[in-house]
Design a protein around this motif. Structure first.
Motif, short mmCIF file in Angstrom:
data_model
loop_
_atom_site.label_atom_id
_atom_site.label_comp_id
_atom_site.label_asym_id
_atom_site.label_seq_id
_atom_site.Cartn_x
_atom_site.Cartn_y
_atom_site.Cartn_z
N GLU A 285 0.83 -1.21 0.00
CA GLU A 285 0.00 0.00 0.00
C GLU A 285 0.87 1.26 0.00
OE1 GLU A 285 -0.41 -2.57 1.99
OE2 GLU A 285 -2.28 -3.40 1.20
N GLU A 286 1.96 1.24 0.78
CA GLU A 286 2.83 2.41 0.85
C GLU A 286 3.59 2.59 -0.47
OE1 GLU A 286 5.13 5.69 1.82
OE2 GLU A 286 3.18 4.98 2.52
N ARG A 289 1.19 3.97 -2.98
CA ARG A 289 0.94 5.40 -2.72
C ARG A 289 2.04 6.25 -3.32
NH1 ARG A 289 2.59 9.44 -0.04
NH2 ARG A 289 4.29 8.29 0.97
N GLN A 290 3.28 5.83 -3.13
CA GLN A 290 4.40 6.60 -3.66
C GLN A 290 4.44 6.58 -5.19
OE1 GLN A 290 8.26 6.31 -1.67
NE2 GLN A 290 7.32 5.02 -0.10
#
Length: 316
Positions: A285-286, A289-290
């Motif tokens: 997820e991170e 996001r990036q």
């Protein structure tokens, strides 16, 4: 006879694409084909080089490169100069962006975009443009023309899959007893419900096979796009890549996403780990996001200038 070449020299020429034949002074010269496509003239030059400098054998690798066997260490420079006259070069090793693999989506009946054209752009921008950029490990990219996944995009560090998202006009549906859209769908995602065609988005893989199949123009067109998978890996530790939630509708978005992924891997990956390991450690997820934001590209030069991954240490 044994090998008389020093380990330092073996490492040096490996970086040029020459892999030592164990226990000898002979090497396999790995020729980059850009995307598995060469001209007749290039094929002729490779054959001539194999006879002139190698043992006459030519091998094809799983990454669509060509290896000429049995090149003596003393002939490496001459070999490179000979194939260079046909616009060919050696390489494809190291903790770098690796040669791009493309399916035949350009000419295939199921292809949803020009895979050769996109892979050539990726080759120029990232394989050649990032040749001096050290990464934690190798970074493999595959471009697939449709969800048939012939080049296994989800088993690459980054894979691109062509999409054609069907646009349904329910008002045009006549609820035919034998629905051509339903019959055309290989995923059984299209079904008549209460006399109207419906497509299950959870099942549909956007292969586009249903587009223009209805004689009443229920699905007259589809929206072209690209699905991007990240974190795939084939080898000692297999990992299936996961798709980003967004389906990109422009080639430039895809190219920018590829660049973001490479930059993220360089900045946040640990030396020796594959992109799949980086994603697992940071969290999908991170990472997503990036990749969907613009911060990484804004810091591009800072990331490229950083002295990272200089000591090697690949774990697989």
């Amino acid at each position: 006879m044994g090998c008389t070449i020093s380990p330092d020299e073996i490492r040096r020429v490996k970086a040029l694409g020459f892999l030592n034949n164990k226990g000898t002074d002979l090497f396999n010269g790995r020729i980059i084909t850009v995307n598995g496509k060469i001209t007749a003239e290039q094929a002729k030059v490779i054959a001539e080089a194999a006879e002139k400098y190698g043992n006459g054998d030519v091998e094809f690798t799983t990454r669509l490169t060509v290896e000429v066997r049995g090149i003596h260490f003393d002939n490496i420079r001459s070999f490179r100069e000979y194939i260079g006259k046909a616009g060919l070069e050696t390489g494809g090793t190291g903790s770098l962006v690796r040669p791009v693999v493309a399916c035949k989506g350009t000419t295939c009946q199921y292809g949803l975009y020009d895979t050769f054209a996109l892979s050539e752009k990726i080759h120029e921008r990232f394989y050649k443009g990032y040749r001096s950029v050290r990464l934690p490990h190798k970074f493999k990219i595959a471009t697939g023309g449709c969800p048939n996944n012939c080049v296994k995009p989800d088993l690459n560090d980054l894979g691109i899959v062509g999409q054609l998202i069907p646009q349904v006009d329910e008002d045009m549906c006549n609820g035919c007893k034998k629905c051509q859209v339903e019959n055309a769908c290989p995923m059984t995602a299209a079904r008549l419900e209460d006399g109207v065609i419906a497509i299950d988005k959870e099942v549909c893989n956007n292969c586009g096979r249903c587009v223009e199949k209805c004689p009443f123009d229920v699905i007259e067109e589809g929206t072209p796009g690209y699905k991007v998978y990240i974190g795939g890996r084939w080898g000692k530790k297999t990992a299936h890549g996961k798709p980003l939630s967004s389906i990109f509708t422009s080639e430039e978005e895809v190219l920018d996403t590829v660049e973001k992924a490479i930059l993220l891997f360089r900045e946040q990956g640990k030396t020796g780990e594959r992109f799949a390991d980086t994603i697992g450690r940071i969290g999908f997820e991170e990472v997503e996001r990036q990749l969907l934001a613009g911060d990484i590209l804004q810091r591009k030069q800072e990331i490229l200038d950083a002295r990272l991954h200089l000591a090697g240490g690949a774990t697989c």
